[in-house]
Design a protein around this motif. Sequence first.
Motif, mmCIF file in Angstrom:
data_model
loop_
_atom_site.group_PDB
_atom_site.id
_atom_site.type_symbol
_atom_site.label_atom_id
_atom_site.label_comp_id
_atom_site.label_asym_id
_atom_site.label_seq_id
_atom_site.Cartn_x
_atom_site.Cartn_y
_atom_site.Cartn_z
ATOM 1 N N TYR A 111 0.840 -1.199 0.000
ATOM 2 C CA TYR A 111 0.000 0.000 0.000
ATOM 3 C C TYR A 111 0.877 1.252 0.000
ATOM 4 O O TYR A 111 0.690 2.160 -0.821
ATOM 5 C CB TYR A 111 -0.902 -0.032 1.234
ATOM 6 N N ARG A 123 -2.105 2.962 -4.455
ATOM 7 C CA ARG A 123 -2.130 2.399 -3.098
ATOM 8 C C ARG A 123 -3.050 1.187 -3.031
ATOM 9 O O ARG A 123 -2.893 0.327 -2.167
ATOM 10 C CB ARG A 123 -2.559 3.456 -2.092
ATOM 11 N N ARG A 124 -3.980 1.102 -3.930
ATOM 12 C CA ARG A 124 -4.960 0.006 -3.923
ATOM 13 C C ARG A 124 -4.318 -1.365 -4.079
ATOM 14 O O ARG A 124 -4.929 -2.376 -3.750
ATOM 15 C CB ARG A 124 -5.989 0.216 -5.031
ATOM 16 N N SER A 127 -4.560 -3.254 -0.997
ATOM 17 C CA SER A 127 -5.873 -3.258 -0.341
ATOM 18 C C SER A 127 -6.211 -4.596 0.309
ATOM 19 O O SER A 127 -7.101 -4.665 1.158
ATOM 20 C CB SER A 127 -6.969 -2.844 -1.324
ATOM 21 N N SER A 130 -6.726 -4.795 4.088
ATOM 22 C CA SER A 130 -8.038 -4.574 4.717
ATOM 23 C C SER A 130 -8.798 -5.884 4.871
ATOM 24 O O SER A 130 -9.488 -6.096 5.869
ATOM 25 C CB SER A 130 -8.865 -3.589 3.891
#
Length: 156
Positions: A111, A123-124, A127, A130
């Motif tokens: 990220y 940045r995804r 992901s 998360s």
Amino acid sequence: MSLGKEFHSSTMAVLSKEYGYVILTGAASFVMVTHLALNVSNARKKYRVEYPTMYSTDPENGQMFNCIQRAHQNTLEDYPAFLFFLGTSGIYHPRVATGLGMTWVLGRIIYAYGYYTGEPKNRRRGSFASVALLGLVGTAVYAVYEQLGCQFVCRC
């Protein structure tokens, strides 16, 4: 002296030897957060952003500094929840917690380095961190279920 029916003996969770991996994962997360902090410190020098300024308004280099700073700041926003759920889920499920925890650490690194490109959408790539955090939340909730012995009765 009797404490009545409300008091009853309960079993304690004993930490398994594998909980050491959970502790190592927490330590790895600290190293990662420190690395991101050092990157912000170096960027402050490079882009001349003095403390206590959080974000740069420089039209030429502000975007790069802000991306580096934001990657660290966003990680810190999730960090307390990560540590809590890592520690609690690891009591009953140390292997799962370690796997999810290390996935979170790796995801946060990816990220950050995606953000460091200066294109915030990059940045995804990290992901999946998360998803790992949600896995830790779920594992911790399941640990609560196990700790309470499935007795979710409200005595209001």
